[in-house]
Design a protein around this motif. Structure first.
Motif, short mmCIF file in Angstrom:
data_model
loop_
_atom_site.label_atom_id
_atom_site.label_comp_id
_atom_site.label_asym_id
_atom_site.label_seq_id
_atom_site.Cartn_x
_atom_site.Cartn_y
_atom_site.Cartn_z
N LEU A 74 147.80 -34.17 8.94
CA LEU A 74 148.98 -34.69 9.60
C LEU A 74 150.25 -34.33 8.85
CD1 LEU A 74 147.75 -38.31 10.47
CD2 LEU A 74 147.47 -36.21 11.81
N ASP A 75 151.34 -34.31 9.59
CA ASP A 75 152.69 -34.19 9.04
C ASP A 75 153.47 -35.37 9.61
OD1 ASP A 75 155.30 -33.63 8.39
OD2 ASP A 75 155.34 -31.63 9.25
N LEU A 76 153.42 -36.50 8.91
CA LEU A 76 154.01 -37.73 9.45
C LEU A 76 155.53 -37.62 9.58
CD1 LEU A 76 152.05 -40.68 7.81
CD2 LEU A 76 151.73 -39.61 10.05
N ALA A 77 156.16 -36.88 8.68
CA ALA A 77 157.62 -36.76 8.75
C ALA A 77 158.06 -36.17 10.08
CB ALA A 77 158.13 -35.91 7.59
N ASN A 78 157.26 -35.26 10.61
CA ASN A 78 157.60 -34.62 11.88
C ASN A 78 156.76 -35.14 13.04
OD1 ASN A 78 159.68 -32.68 11.06
ND2 ASN A 78 158.04 -31.77 9.83
N GLY A 79 155.87 -36.10 12.76
CA GLY A 79 155.05 -36.67 13.83
C GLY A 79 154.16 -35.65 14.49
N ALA A 80 153.52 -34.82 13.68
CA ALA A 80 152.77 -33.68 14.21
C ALA A 80 151.50 -33.45 13.41
CB ALA A 80 153.65 -32.43 14.16
N ILE A 81 150.65 -32.56 13.96
CA ILE A 81 149.50 -32.03 13.22
C ILE A 81 149.90 -30.67 12.67
CG2 ILE A 81 147.06 -31.42 13.33
CD1 ILE A 81 146.86 -33.03 15.89
N VAL A 97 154.33 -37.25 18.17
CA VAL A 97 155.07 -38.51 18.23
C VAL A 97 156.30 -38.40 19.12
CG1 VAL A 97 156.42 -40.18 16.89
CG2 VAL A 97 154.22 -39.35 16.03
N GLY A 98 157.13 -37.37 18.91
CA GLY A 98 158.35 -37.22 19.70
C GLY A 98 158.09 -37.06 21.18
N VAL A 106 160.27 -44.86 24.63
CA VAL A 106 160.38 -45.77 23.50
C VAL A 106 160.88 -45.01 22.28
CG1 VAL A 106 158.51 -47.23 24.37
CG2 VAL A 106 157.97 -45.39 22.75
N ASP A 107 161.35 -45.75 21.27
CA ASP A 107 161.71 -45.13 20.00
C ASP A 107 160.47 -44.55 19.33
OD1 ASP A 107 164.34 -45.91 20.37
OD2 ASP A 107 164.12 -47.75 19.18
N THR A 108 160.67 -43.53 18.52
CA THR A 108 159.52 -42.93 17.84
C THR A 108 158.84 -43.93 16.90
OG1 THR A 108 161.03 -42.03 16.16
CG2 THR A 108 160.41 -40.57 17.98
N GLU A 109 159.57 -44.96 16.46
CA GLU A 109 158.96 -45.98 15.60
C GLU A 109 157.90 -46.80 16.32
OE1 GLU A 109 162.19 -45.43 15.86
OE2 GLU A 109 162.73 -44.75 13.84
N ARG A 110 157.84 -46.67 17.65
CA ARG A 110 156.85 -47.40 18.45
C ARG A 110 155.64 -46.54 18.77
NH1 ARG A 110 156.49 -52.30 18.37
NH2 ARG A 110 155.95 -52.58 20.57
N VAL A 111 155.57 -45.35 18.19
CA VAL A 111 154.40 -44.47 18.34
C VAL A 111 153.81 -44.26 16.94
CG1 VAL A 111 153.53 -42.23 19.07
CG2 VAL A 111 155.36 -43.34 20.37
N PHE A 112 152.56 -44.71 16.75
CA PHE A 112 151.94 -44.74 15.44
C PHE A 112 150.87 -43.65 15.36
CE2 PHE A 112 153.31 -48.98 16.67
CZ PHE A 112 154.17 -49.32 15.61
#
Length: 326
Positions: A74-81, A97-98, A106-112
């Motif tokens: 994972l690349d959590l900073a970019n919300g990606a694999i 995530v985006g 929703v805001d990206t903070e609502r996607v985990f």
């Protein structure tokens, strides 16, 4: 209120929508595309989510939050694999995530976003009947990995990549190369994708092999190895025995590192061959674990453990702690 979960694997993408209690009310499933780029995978995730929402009778924008349990790394900073090991090299980045946040409004903070095995332990913590603060979920499937909870906290790790225990070195001789390109990894011996090649390696080591497995003339699967062993094939039984040793080493290291009270085991290899997989692990750790020996249990969530973990993540703000649920 409604919540969503996505289980993104190398073979399938599954999506679900739940009510606020975690009861699934809509689902969809599709094959994971193998390319040509990661965007194709992203588009499939979005299509699955739209279809699951339609099955639940709600618009995607009616969903409050979503969790994703995914293959890594994972690349959590970019919300990606980032460059998944079990996909073609052309699949370098899979944005998740985006695009999903945009679909749901929703805001990206609502996607985990979680590693799939981290999602698995979140699912066990939320849905299972035995959920101590110290526990683990181990998957033995096309890959191997583990999700860990210590003192009630699910461990994410740097960039969300804690729990990649399948890439633990169990064989310092490095006789098998993992799909990630490194040698001696647990996954290279005991994952469903690698068991047939490990069987061929063991056959090369033997002077004379009599077996129903088509070692030279055709393809066979992990399923064939376990079935032949159950039918009394001596060589296949030897392969299963050796798999038990490697699995035992891996689980022993997991237990010594994190001290779980219970280890739930899932994934296709374990779910289809529970006694042949779990029995040797239980025997091995009894002899080799220095401190407390945990319970080794087959997951009660079956194939849904990652999907339910993704939903539980959405419900609990990414923690799996049911006290955080709405």
């Amino acid at each position: 209120m409604h919540y969503a979960g996505v289980d993104l694997g190398a073979t399938n993408v599954r999506g679900a929508v739940s009510d606020e209690s975690g009861r699934i009310v809509g689902v969809d499933r599709r094959k994971t595309p193998s390319g040509p780029t990661g965007i194709a995978v992203t588009e499939t995730v979005l299509a699955v989510m739209r279809a699951a929402a339609a099955d639940a009778g709600v618009a995607p924008t009616a969903i409050e939050a979503a969790g994703i349990g995914s293959i890594g790394p994972l690349d959590l900073a970019n919300g990606a694999i980032d460059s998944p090991a079990n996909m073609p090299a052309s699949v370098e980045t899979i944005p998740l995530v985006g695009p999903l946040a945009n679909l749901l409004g929703v805001d990206t903070e609502r996607v985990f976003l979680h590693n799939d095995t981290v999602a698995g332990v979140i699912g066990e913590r939320f849905y299972a009947d035995r959920t101590p603060d110290d526990m683990a979920y181990l998957t033995i499937s096309s890959g191997i990995g583990a999700g860990i909870a210590v003192d009630g906290t699910v461990i994410g790790g740097w960039d969300g990549n804690a729990g990649e225990l399948g890439h633990m070195v169990v064989d310092p001789r490095g006789r098998r190369t993992c799909g990630c390109g490194r040698d001696g990894h647990w996954e290279a011996y005991c994952s469903g994708n690698n068991i047939p090649e490990y069987a061929r390696l063991l056959a090369d080591d033997a002077d004379d092999v009599e077996t129903a497995l088509p070692l030279d003339s055709g393809g066979f699967t992990a399923k064939d190895v376990f079935e032949c062993a159950a039918d009394g094939d001596t060589f296949a039984a030897h392969v299963v025995e050796q798999l038990g040793v490697w699995n035992g080493i891996g689980v022993t290291n997991l237990v010594q590192a994190y001290a779980p009270l219970v280890v739930y085991v899932g994934g296709a290899v374990a779910l289809h061959n529970p006694e042949q997989v779990l029995g040797p692990i239980r025997d091995y750790i009894q002899e080799r674990v220095f401190s407390n020996v945990p319970e080794i249990r087959l997951t009660t969530l079956g194939d849904d453990v990652v999907l339910k973990g993704a939903i539980a993540s959405a419900l609990t703000g990414g923690t799996g702690d049911s006290t955080h649920a709405p």
